[in-house]
Scaffold this motif. Structure first.
Motif, mmCIF file in Angstrom:
data_model
loop_
_atom_site.group_PDB
_atom_site.id
_atom_site.type_symbol
_atom_site.label_atom_id
_atom_site.label_comp_id
_atom_site.label_asym_id
_atom_site.label_seq_id
_atom_site.Cartn_x
_atom_site.Cartn_y
_atom_site.Cartn_z
ATOM 1 N N GLN A 1 0.871 -1.065 0.074
ATOM 2 C CA GLN A 1 -0.106 0.027 -0.052
ATOM 3 C C GLN A 1 0.838 1.558 0.133
ATOM 4 O OE1 GLN A 1 -2.505 -1.506 3.336
ATOM 5 N NE2 GLN A 1 -4.149 -0.220 2.207
ATOM 6 N N ASP A 2 0.343 2.248 -0.604
ATOM 7 C CA ASP A 2 0.973 3.702 -0.620
ATOM 8 C C ASP A 2 -0.125 4.837 0.008
ATOM 9 O OD1 ASP A 2 2.895 2.497 -2.204
ATOM 10 O OD2 ASP A 2 1.801 3.005 -4.183
ATOM 11 N N ILE A 3 0.551 5.820 0.511
ATOM 12 C CA ILE A 3 -0.079 6.853 0.964
ATOM 13 C C ILE A 3 -0.210 7.775 -0.005
ATOM 14 C CG2 ILE A 3 1.748 7.870 2.407
ATOM 15 C CD1 ILE A 3 -0.539 8.938 4.341
ATOM 16 N N ASP A 4 -0.963 8.578 -0.763
ATOM 17 C CA ASP A 4 -1.288 9.503 -1.526
ATOM 18 C C ASP A 4 -1.616 11.124 -0.989
ATOM 19 O OD1 ASP A 4 -1.316 10.608 -4.471
ATOM 20 O OD2 ASP A 4 -3.325 11.166 -4.015
ATOM 21 N N ILE A 5 -0.527 11.909 -1.343
ATOM 22 C CA ILE A 5 -0.729 13.238 -0.662
ATOM 23 C C ILE A 5 -1.078 14.224 -1.676
ATOM 24 C CG2 ILE A 5 0.237 15.150 1.033
ATOM 25 C CD1 ILE A 5 1.931 12.580 1.904
ATOM 26 N N GLN A 6 -2.176 15.028 -1.644
ATOM 27 C CA GLN A 6 -2.478 16.119 -2.470
ATOM 28 C C GLN A 6 -2.490 17.544 -1.908
ATOM 29 O OE1 GLN A 6 -3.085 15.696 -5.932
ATOM 30 N NE2 GLN A 6 -2.556 13.653 -5.877
ATOM 31 N N VAL A 7 -1.526 18.254 -1.864
ATOM 32 C CA VAL A 7 -1.807 19.535 -1.460
ATOM 33 C C VAL A 7 -2.541 20.498 -2.285
ATOM 34 C CG1 VAL A 7 -0.636 21.663 -0.691
ATOM 35 C CG2 VAL A 7 0.413 19.332 -0.534
ATOM 36 N N LYS A 8 -3.749 20.976 -2.077
ATOM 37 C CA LYS A 8 -4.690 21.947 -2.852
ATOM 38 C C LYS A 8 -5.073 23.269 -2.275
ATOM 39 C CE LYS A 8 -6.614 17.912 -4.852
ATOM 40 N NZ LYS A 8 -8.122 17.150 -5.278
ATOM 41 N N ASP A 9 -5.347 23.959 -3.163
ATOM 42 C CA ASP A 9 -6.098 25.370 -2.832
ATOM 43 C C ASP A 9 -7.537 25.091 -2.213
ATOM 44 O OD1 ASP A 9 -6.185 28.030 -2.308
ATOM 45 O OD2 ASP A 9 -6.165 28.430 -4.333
ATOM 46 N N ALA A 10 -8.131 26.068 -1.375
ATOM 47 C CA ALA A 10 -9.122 25.732 -0.501
ATOM 48 C C ALA A 10 -10.170 25.424 -1.425
ATOM 49 C CB ALA A 10 -9.588 26.861 0.242
ATOM 50 N N ASP A 11 -10.349 25.419 -2.648
ATOM 51 C CA ASP A 11 -11.530 25.191 -3.633
ATOM 52 C C ASP A 11 -11.428 23.814 -4.086
ATOM 53 O OD1 ASP A 11 -9.345 25.268 -5.275
ATOM 54 O OD2 ASP A 11 -10.253 26.707 -6.845
ATOM 55 N N ARG A 12 -10.275 23.003 -3.555
ATOM 56 C CA ARG A 12 -10.117 21.582 -3.876
ATOM 57 C C ARG A 12 -10.160 21.051 -5.339
ATOM 58 N NH1 ARG A 12 -12.736 22.448 0.881
ATOM 59 N NH2 ARG A 12 -12.019 21.305 2.636
ATOM 60 N N VAL A 13 -9.964 22.272 -5.989
ATOM 61 C CA VAL A 13 -9.837 21.912 -7.356
ATOM 62 C C VAL A 13 -8.416 22.066 -7.910
ATOM 63 C CG1 VAL A 13 -10.655 22.731 -9.812
ATOM 64 C CG2 VAL A 13 -12.261 22.657 -7.947
ATOM 65 N N GLN A 14 -8.007 23.125 -7.693
ATOM 66 C CA GLN A 14 -6.451 23.610 -8.005
ATOM 67 C C GLN A 14 -5.663 22.934 -7.294
ATOM 68 O OE1 GLN A 14 -5.628 27.628 -7.997
ATOM 69 N NE2 GLN A 14 -3.711 27.481 -8.644
ATOM 70 N N THR A 15 -4.787 22.056 -7.806
ATOM 71 C CA THR A 15 -3.503 21.005 -7.156
ATOM 72 C C THR A 15 -2.229 22.053 -7.125
ATOM 73 O OG1 THR A 15 -4.684 19.308 -7.878
ATOM 74 C CG2 THR A 15 -2.410 19.150 -7.215
ATOM 75 N N LEU A 16 -1.814 22.160 -5.948
ATOM 76 C CA LEU A 16 -0.491 22.847 -5.441
ATOM 77 C C LEU A 16 0.607 22.245 -5.589
ATOM 78 C CD1 LEU A 16 -1.879 25.230 -2.694
ATOM 79 C CD2 LEU A 16 -1.925 25.922 -5.239
ATOM 80 N N GLY A 17 0.411 20.759 -5.384
ATOM 81 C CA GLY A 17 1.637 19.820 -5.651
ATOM 82 C C GLY A 17 1.069 18.441 -4.979
ATOM 83 N N SER A 18 1.635 17.287 -5.307
ATOM 84 C CA SER A 18 1.223 16.036 -4.892
ATOM 85 C C SER A 18 2.610 15.179 -4.477
ATOM 86 C CB SER A 18 0.721 15.243 -6.238
ATOM 87 O OG SER A 18 1.478 15.318 -7.131
ATOM 88 N N LEU A 19 2.276 13.968 -3.841
ATOM 89 C CA LEU A 19 3.300 13.087 -3.456
ATOM 90 C C LEU A 19 2.668 12.015 -3.120
ATOM 91 C CD1 LEU A 19 6.176 12.844 -2.234
ATOM 92 C CD2 LEU A 19 5.343 13.490 0.153
ATOM 93 N N THR A 20 3.575 10.811 -3.372
ATOM 94 C CA THR A 20 3.267 9.304 -3.000
ATOM 95 C C THR A 20 4.349 8.671 -2.292
ATOM 96 O OG1 THR A 20 1.653 9.291 -5.226
ATOM 97 C CG2 THR A 20 2.347 7.187 -4.137
#
Length: 613
Positions: free
Chosen positions: A497-516
């Motif tokens: 298993q992996d953990i997926d990390i999404q950093v987003k703006d408050a609108d949850r639409v625009q992604t500021l960065g990601s990490l797995t």
């Protein structure tokens, strides 16, 4: 007797009523009047003399002051005409008041229904009645039917056949639009629009006897439509305007909001049995048809050759409206306890629609005053006209309960040019109001203000392991957020298993960065933890996130001398128990298997919990 009959008709009136005369009293009884004494009344003589004197006085004064007789006669004629007109007006007024009193009770009971049933040109003063247009439509309706038949057979049918291998043998066997023409119950012309176009809103009412049959030969399936009802407001744009006949280059038609559409299907069940369609329903088909008619879809009919139709079919949007769904208050309580004896609260969520664009908020458990703090952005294609449809529901396991609705004009923000923050009372519900903040974002033809739009974000984090997702709080207007929050996940197999990390703006639409991060990295460390900075993918070169992660392994072994709870023979003989264990860590609950009839159970189970900070 013969002499009595020969008396003059006014003899009785001159002498007064006889002793035997009677009159009705107020309650309808007949009362006998006493005989009046005969003779001349002095008061009556004086009253008659006074009236004669009053009538002759103007004549005397006119002669005394040598006023022209013709002027006196003219004045009397004017007075007589005025008095007659006044009496007629009073009579009409009394009659109207009486009629109003007679119908007031009936009208008050029917007023709301009548207002709903009246056409748009009655309820809205800027909407005009166009009966002449309906007469023209009756004459041209057969030719409209010919055009629609050509459209279905030559354009729509090939498109359907190309969409699926199962529909390659589809064909329209009959297209008859019937003899009932579409009616326009009102029309509104907009004058605030661009000079190069004519913009009209047509209020459509169509109850037709159209008959359309379709056949799919491959599956020996026949289906069709027998009767269509359509109600809504259609926008018609005449553009471009040209200096030659026919003056208008093209006609563009569409519905700004989804119209009310009802189709009487025939053989639909057989049609939905076809592979590829068996996952659909009649409501889904209705949604697809309605969406085809609504913005951003447009039907463009060119009237002159060489016209750039693509630009008319897909013009640039007018702007974007950012919708802040903030909170609600005093929502109706729909969750009841003890079979309705105790009133509970609700689990509210909101559905937002602008044309075909639909958004659903998260639901908030057990509250009548939820706080969402969510942001949505919608494209506005037409100004004026587009509206935000708001519906609030209570989340339930079976069927969600309706908590109210509201309709907002999103384009009004463009007129005000400033963000609008306002509470709106919900309709069709006993109580409740909802709080929105609307912002208008204009589209610019250049990059002069691009840097101004790169304001600091409102970052939040979404962490997911398999199908479980957690969300952090939002840190507003910062590029260096500090969350300091912990999340717990149940790990079945850390090797895979992996953990997926999404950093987003408050609108949850625009992604500021990601990490797995593979969870196997935890197992390779001596203390089964990670404590370090990680570089974010799909972000800036300096964008990093700090994570402290650890793995907790729980071994559930055995139990001893548990209390017996199972009784036999009505409690006379004590039995044993069927024990199992529940473990709650960080909001996660683990349940062991049940061991039957044992007070000293042995489980030998292991649980692994991964915690992230």
């Amino acid at each position: 007797m013969q002499s009595d009959k020969s008396e003059p008709a006014d003899a009785k009136g001159a002498e007064g009523p006889s002793p035997g005369d009677a009159e009705k009293t107020a309650d309808g009884a007949v009362a006998t009047q006493p005989a009046k004494p005969k003779g001349i009344s002095a008061v009556a003589v004086l009253w008659t003399f006074g009236k004669c004197l009053s009538a002759l006085l103007p004549v005397y004064l006119a002669g005394y002051y040598r006023v022209s007789t013709s002027l006196l006669v003219f004045g009397m004629m004017v007075y007589t005409g005025w008095k007659h007109a006044r009496e007629a007006k009073e009579a009409r007024l009394k009659s109207a008041i009486q009629l109003l009193d007679d119908e007031q009770e009936y009208a008050s009971g029917k007023r709301s229904k009548i207002k709903r049933d009246l056409p748009a040109w009655v309820n809205f003063p800027d909407v005009e009645k166009v009966e002449w247009l309906n007469k023209v439509k009756i004459s041209v309706w057969p030719f409209v039917g010919q055009y629609l038949e050509k459209l279905l057979v030559e354009t729509i049918a090939p498109s359907i056949r190309a969409s699926s291998t199962h529909l390659q043998t589809l064909s329209f066997t009959k297209v008859d639009m019937g003899d009932k023409a579409m009616k326009v119950v009102g029309i509104k012309a907009h004058t605030e629009n661009d000079k190069g176009q004519v913009l009209l809103d047509l209020y459509i009412n169509y109850v037709g006897n159209a008959e359309i049959n379709v056949e799919v030969k491959r599956y020996f399936c026949k289906a069709g439509v027998k009767g269509i009802q359509l109600h809504g407001m259609m926008r018609v744009i005449l553009e471009p305007l040209i200096g030659d006949v026919p003056i208008v280059g093209a006609v563009t038609m569409f519905f700004i909001q989804r119209p009310k559409l009802h189709i009487n299907w025939t053989g639909l069940t057989n049609l939905l049995d076809i592979p590829g369609l068996n996952v659909m329903s009649d409501s889904m088909i209705m949604d697809a048809i309605a969406a085809f008619l609504v913005l951003p879809n447009r039907l463009v009919v060119p009237l002159v050759p060489g016209l750039h139709v693509a630009q008319l079919r897909s013009p640039l949007p007018r702007g974007v409206v950012r919708i802040h769904l903030l909170e609600a208050q005093n929502l109706a309580a729909k969750d009841n306890y003890v079979k309705g004896v105790m009133a509970g609260l609700s689990d509210p969520y909101v559905i937002l629609r602008v044309g075909p664009q639909t958004f659903t908020s998260k639901h908030i458990d057990n509250t009548d005053s939820p706080k969402w703090g969510e942001i949505y952005e919608v494209i506005v294609h037409e100004v004026p006209g587009q509206e935000l449809e708001v519906e609030v529901y209570d989340k339930d396991p079976d069927q969600d309960d309706f908590l109210g609705s509201q309709l907002l004009n999103v384009w009004i923000v463009n007129v005000c040019l400033v963000p609008s923050s306002q509470w709106y009372t919900l309709k069709d519900t006993p109580s409740g109001r909802i709080h929105f903040r609307l912002e208008w974002l204009a589209l610019l033809p250049n990059t002069d203000r691009l840097e101004q739009g790169n304001k600091e974000p409102n970052p939040m984090v979404q962490l997911s392991v398999q199908d479980i997702t957690r969300e952090s709080k939002t840190c507003y207007t910062t590029v260096n957020p500090e969350w300091e929050e912990a999340f717990t996940f149940f790990i079945h197999d850390p090797h895979k298993q992996d953990i997926d990390i999404q950093v987003k703006d408050a609108d949850r639409v625009q992604t500021l960065g990601s990490l797995t991060i593979p969870l196997s990295r935890l197992l390779s460390n001596s203390n089964l933890s990670l404590d370090q900075w990680f570089q974010l993918d799909n972000s800036g070169s300096a964008s990093r996130i700090y994570i402290n992660s650890g793995l907790l392994r729980i071994h559930l072994l055995e139990g001893q001398n548990l209390v017996p709870k199972d009784n036999l023979m009505g409690g006379m003989v004590k039995g044993k128990s069927d024990p199992y264990v529940k473990i709650n860590i960080g909001g996660e609950t683990f349940t062991s298997h049940v061991i039957k009839g044992n007070l000293n159970p042995t489980w030998n189970e292991m649980y692994e919990v991964n915690g992230f900070h």
